[in-house]
Design a protein around this motif. Structure first.
Motif, PDB file in Angstrom:
ATOM      1  N   LYS A  85      17.811  32.392 -36.449  1.00  7.58           N
ATOM      2  CA  LYS A  85      18.853  32.704 -37.417  1.00  7.58           C
ATOM      3  C   LYS A  85      18.343  33.792 -38.356  1.00  7.58           C
ATOM      4  CE  LYS A  85      20.583  27.959 -37.374  1.00  7.58           C
ATOM      5  NZ  LYS A  85      20.844  26.734 -38.186  1.00  7.58           N
ATOM      6  N   GLU A  86      19.261  34.347 -39.145  1.00  9.82           N
ATOM      7  CA  GLU A  86      18.892  35.441 -40.038  1.00  9.82           C
ATOM      8  C   GLU A  86      17.833  35.010 -41.053  1.00  9.82           C
ATOM      9  OE1 GLU A  86      18.384  39.007 -41.625  1.00  9.82           O
ATOM     10  OE2 GLU A  86      19.523  38.548 -39.802  1.00  9.82           O
ATOM     11  N   GLU A  87      17.980  33.770 -41.585  1.00 12.15           N
ATOM     12  CA  GLU A  87      16.978  33.314 -42.554  1.00 12.15           C
ATOM     13  C   GLU A  87      15.608  33.126 -41.894  1.00 12.15           C
ATOM     14  OE1 GLU A  87      19.847  29.720 -41.984  1.00 12.15           O
ATOM     15  OE2 GLU A  87      19.959  31.906 -42.050  1.00 12.15           O
ATOM     16  N   ASP A  88      15.608  32.759 -40.577  1.00 12.76           N
ATOM     17  CA  ASP A  88      14.340  32.639 -39.853  1.00 12.76           C
ATOM     18  C   ASP A  88      13.696  34.014 -39.670  1.00 12.76           C
ATOM     19  OD1 ASP A  88      14.598  29.880 -39.579  1.00 12.76           O
ATOM     20  OD2 ASP A  88      15.704  30.052 -37.702  1.00 12.76           O
TER      21      ASP A  88
ATOM     22  N   GLN B 242      14.000  36.546 -41.665  1.00 11.26           N
ATOM     23  CA  GLN B 242      13.442  36.938 -42.964  1.00 11.26           C
ATOM     24  C   GLN B 242      12.109  36.238 -43.231  1.00 11.26           C
ATOM     25  OE1 GLN B 242      16.504  36.134 -45.853  1.00 11.26           O
ATOM     26  NE2 GLN B 242      17.939  37.620 -44.968  1.00 11.26           N
TER      27      GLN B 242
ATOM     28  N   SER C 209       8.801  27.792 -41.285  1.00 16.49           N
ATOM     29  CA  SER C 209      10.257  27.763 -41.109  1.00 16.49           C
ATOM     30  C   SER C 209      10.785  26.493 -40.447  1.00 16.49           C
ATOM     31  CB  SER C 209      10.698  28.965 -40.268  1.00 16.49           C
ATOM     32  OG  SER C 209      10.196  28.841 -38.931  1.00 16.49           O
TER      33      SER C 209
ATOM     34  N   ASP D 121      19.848  38.337 -55.207  1.00 23.14           N
ATOM     35  CA  ASP D 121      19.401  36.952 -55.305  1.00 23.14           C
ATOM     36  C   ASP D 121      18.807  36.666 -56.675  1.00 23.14           C
ATOM     37  OD1 ASP D 121      20.243  36.307 -52.803  1.00 23.14           O
ATOM     38  OD2 ASP D 121      18.289  36.579 -51.837  1.00 23.14           O
TER      39      ASP D 121
ATOM     40  N   ASN E 261      24.835  31.240 -50.135  1.00 18.97           N
ATOM     41  CA  ASN E 261      23.811  30.538 -49.369  1.00 18.97           C
ATOM     42  C   ASN E 261      23.497  29.214 -50.063  1.00 18.97           C
ATOM     43  OD1 ASN E 261      21.526  29.600 -48.067  1.00 18.97           O
ATOM     44  ND2 ASN E 261      20.513  31.600 -48.001  1.00 18.97           N
TER      45      ASN E 261
ATOM     46  N   LYS F 117      21.197  27.157 -49.696  1.00 23.16           N
ATOM     47  CA  LYS F 117      19.777  26.970 -49.979  1.00 23.16           C
ATOM     48  C   LYS F 117      19.376  27.610 -51.304  1.00 23.16           C
ATOM     49  CE  LYS F 117      18.296  26.675 -45.127  1.00 23.16           C
ATOM     50  NZ  LYS F 117      17.435  27.273 -44.085  1.00 23.16           N
ATOM     51  N   LYS F 118      20.098  28.645 -51.725  1.00 18.55           N
ATOM     52  CA  LYS F 118      19.782  29.345 -52.979  1.00 18.55           C
ATOM     53  C   LYS F 118      20.372  28.639 -54.200  1.00 18.55           C
ATOM     54  CE  LYS F 118      17.951  32.972 -50.809  1.00 18.55           C
ATOM     55  NZ  LYS F 118      16.543  33.368 -50.929  1.00 18.55           N
TER      56      LYS F 118
END
Length: 303
Positions: free
Chosen positions: A65-68, A70, A95, A140, A256, A258-259
């Motif tokens: 995924k995109e967060e992975d 990053q 991760s 962010d 997001n 998570k944020k």
């Protein structure tokens, strides 16, 4: 002949929501601009299995995924490990993703990393490369109400679901209406939600509830024993943006979770002494039309 574009979970949830509101296949197809055969197929699948999500299509799925990605980039730049296998192991521990070192190597090459792994974080002369902050990372760091996509919505249909949930089909000025599932039944009778104008938070991550996708949230003034829907100003129409003086930024495409962006902003959302909805003293405003208010609840949190 190739297959057409797959319906999104949002579109499928909207179809089921309209079906639960006793609309016919013909009416749903006309409302959402979809073939009647597609509408019938979605409803049949929901009746048989209680799900609206699409089954996996053929083709190789993305491993990360995109967060992975990053997280992988950060590990590559900061750790300078001796081998790709060591880097892959460190990435997996950070991760939680389970991928092979070959996948890690392929993803790094896609990102533009070349040469020895131990040199990834260094430039010429062995000096460490300082990564410049991206627009995303700068955003962010700035958490304020401008990141919320708040719009005026019009509830087309409200329906009582089991276990005190409500389902709303809401026009927010888009091609298709949105489905919203909430727990307002014990505070506001469903008949009072019919044909009502509301303030809607439109960029929360969609969630699936009982096979239906909820794609927004109705904002209310709230206390321990009372809830009131926020009313947009007179003359507002579906899709009108809610703006805040002194907070001119653009909203995130999707918050997001998570944020914890919504949670941080929500702590400063309140009605004032005149029942006006505010963020740090700045009113919920529709340009040229007025402010959003609760009917009777002053100095109350908004959620």
């Amino acid at each position: 002949m190739g297959r057409g574009e797959e319906l999104s979970d949002f579109q499928r949830g909207t179809v089921v929501g309209c079906h639960l509101c006793n609309k016919s296949v013909r009416e749903i197809a006309a409302l959402l601009n979809l073939p009647r055969s597609t509408v019938s197929s979605v409803i049949l699948k929901w009746k048989r299995g209680g799900i609206t999500t699409a089954l996996p299509r053929s083709g190789r799925p993305h491993k990360l995924k995109e967060e992975d990605r990053q997280a992988l980039e950060k590990v590559a730049l900061e750790t300078r490990l001796p081998s790709i296998k060591a880097l892959a192991s460190e990435f997996q521990s950070v991760s939680g993703a389970s991928v092979s070192f070959r996948t890690v190597r392929r993803e790094l090459q896609t990102m533009g990393f070349r040469g020895r792994v131990s040199k990834y974080g260094k430039g010429k002369g062995g000096k460490k490369v300082e990564k410049k902050p991206t627009a995303s990372s700068q955003q962010d760091a700035m958490v304020d109400v401008s990141r919320l996509d708040l719009r005026v919505g019009h509830i087309i249909t409200a329906l009582q679901l089991p276990d005190s949930d409500n389902l709303y089909v809401v026009d927010v000025g888009e091609v298709s209406p949105r489905t919203v599932i909430g727990k307002l039944a014990k505070h506001i009778p469903v008949d009072q939600m019919q044909n009502r104008m509301v303030v809607l938070l439109c960029n929360l991550r969609p969630v699936t509830v009982r096979g239906m996708v909820s794609t927004a949230m109705v904002l209310c003034a709230s206390s321990s024993d009372k809830v009131e829907i926020l009313d947009p100003p007179g003359g507002a129409v579906p899709g009108d943006r809610i703006i805040f003086q002194g907070f001119p930024g653009e909203p995130d495409k999707e918050l997001n979770p998570k944020k914890k962006v919504w949670e941080q902003i929500q702590a400063d959302l309140r009605t004032d002494g005149q029942f006006v909805a505010t963020y740090k003293g700045a009113a919920f405003e529709v340009a040229g039309k007025g402010v959003c208010k609760a009917k009777t609840m002053s100095n109350s949190e908004i959620k």
